[in-house]
Motif scaffolding. Structure first.
Motif, short mmCIF file in Angstrom:
data_model
loop_
_atom_site.label_atom_id
_atom_site.label_comp_id
_atom_site.label_asym_id
_atom_site.label_seq_id
_atom_site.Cartn_x
_atom_site.Cartn_y
_atom_site.Cartn_z
N LEU A 42 0.83 -1.20 0.00
CA LEU A 42 0.00 0.00 0.00
C LEU A 42 0.86 1.26 0.00
O LEU A 42 0.55 2.24 -0.68
CB LEU A 42 -0.94 0.00 1.21
CG LEU A 42 -1.94 1.15 1.28
CD1 LEU A 42 -2.88 1.12 0.08
CD2 LEU A 42 -2.75 1.08 2.58
N ALA A 46 0.69 4.00 -2.85
CA ALA A 46 0.33 5.38 -2.49
C ALA A 46 1.41 6.36 -2.92
O ALA A 46 1.10 7.45 -3.45
CB ALA A 46 0.10 5.48 -0.98
N TYR A 165 -4.76 7.48 1.11
CA TYR A 165 -4.61 6.03 0.96
C TYR A 165 -4.58 5.35 2.33
O TYR A 165 -5.02 4.22 2.47
CB TYR A 165 -3.29 5.71 0.23
CG TYR A 165 -3.42 5.42 -1.24
CD1 TYR A 165 -3.32 4.13 -1.72
CD2 TYR A 165 -3.60 6.45 -2.15
CE1 TYR A 165 -3.40 3.86 -3.08
CE2 TYR A 165 -3.69 6.20 -3.51
CZ TYR A 165 -3.59 4.90 -3.97
OH TYR A 165 -3.68 4.64 -5.32
N THR A 171 -9.07 3.33 0.87
CA THR A 171 -7.85 3.78 0.17
C THR A 171 -8.14 4.90 -0.83
O THR A 171 -7.43 5.07 -1.81
CB THR A 171 -7.08 2.63 -0.52
OG1 THR A 171 -7.86 2.09 -1.60
CG2 THR A 171 -6.72 1.54 0.46
#
Length: 246
Positions: A42, A46, A165, A171
């Protein structure tokens, strides 16, 4: 004077295409580079999205406004920036661009060009997150535009999306066009088609919340103050001024 509509539509299409390719492609790369570590995936997704979005707005903003998002185009029309008659065309090319970008991202990573996502995301928490994410995005953009600080928008939007995010459980899609596009990639960034209507509805609720807030906080449009002339280092009689940023 605004650029001709065909020029603006090409810019919105290309910007939306590259935005979807950026979001989905960086998600695929993150999943492959950091298998088993969702947090790191993630973070990588991001970070790539934040800096890439900054660059895309710088590229296409002077041509079309750099919306890449029907919610942004809708609010721009409400505040009399974009003509209402242009909103449907903007929204259409934004959606088409994001779908094309999903196909491009899949293909670049040797996956099936179209793979319908199976990732279900439609929960109450995700819906609330999309309202919050969309309101925040619109406040960032139009607070700067309406206070004469539009030149800061590319960096501010990239920073906000990168942060969102992590502080939203969804997100932070915050964009009906990218929501549709991400349904065409069964990868880290995908969303199941059955979840798309809930996300788009939450994003429209975000528009409905953001507009009165913006009218309350920024009731009038502020024109940027002209830059004071600065003497040239090569010719003391010739003033040099910075160009205005649209």
């Amino acid at each position: 004077m605004p650029r001709p509509l065909p020029h603006r539509l090409v810019a919105e299409y290309l910007g939306s295409l590259l935005l979807a390719a950026l979001v989905i492609g960086s998600g695929i790369a993150a999943q492959r580079l950091s298998p088993g570590d969702v947090g790191l995936q993630l973070l990588e997704n991001a970070a790539a999205t934040a800096v890439g979005l900054f660059a895309l707005i710088l590229i296409f903003g002077p041509v079309s406004g750099g919306h890449f998002n029907p919610a942004v185009s809708l609010v721009d029309a409400i505040f009399r920036g974009l003509a209402w008659r242009d909103v449907p065309a903007y929204a259409l090319v934004q959606v088409l661009g994001c779908v094309t970008g999903a196909v491009l991202a899949n293909t670049m990573f040797e996956a099936a060009p179209i793979s319908i996502s199976t990732t279900e995301r439609a929960t109450a928490a995700h819906g609330l997150s999309e309202v919050v994410a969309t309101v925040g995005l619109l406040l960032v953009i139009f607070s700067l535009v309406r206070s004469g600080r539009a030149a800061l928008a590319p960096a501010a939007v990239g920073a906000y999306i990168g942060a969102a995010y992590f502080f939203t459980s969804s997100t932070s899609f915050a964009n009906p066009a990218i929501t549709v596009g991400r349904a065409f990639s069964d990868t880290f960034a995908g969303i199941a088609p059955s979840s798309v209507p809930a996300y788009v509805l939450a994003q429209l609720v975000g528009v409905a919340v953001a507009v009165p807030l913006l009218r309350l906080l920024y009731p009038t449009q502020t024109t940027p103050a002209p830059t004071a002339p600065v003497p040239s280092t090569t010719d003391s009689t010739a003033p040099v001024t910075e160009g205005q940023v649209r």
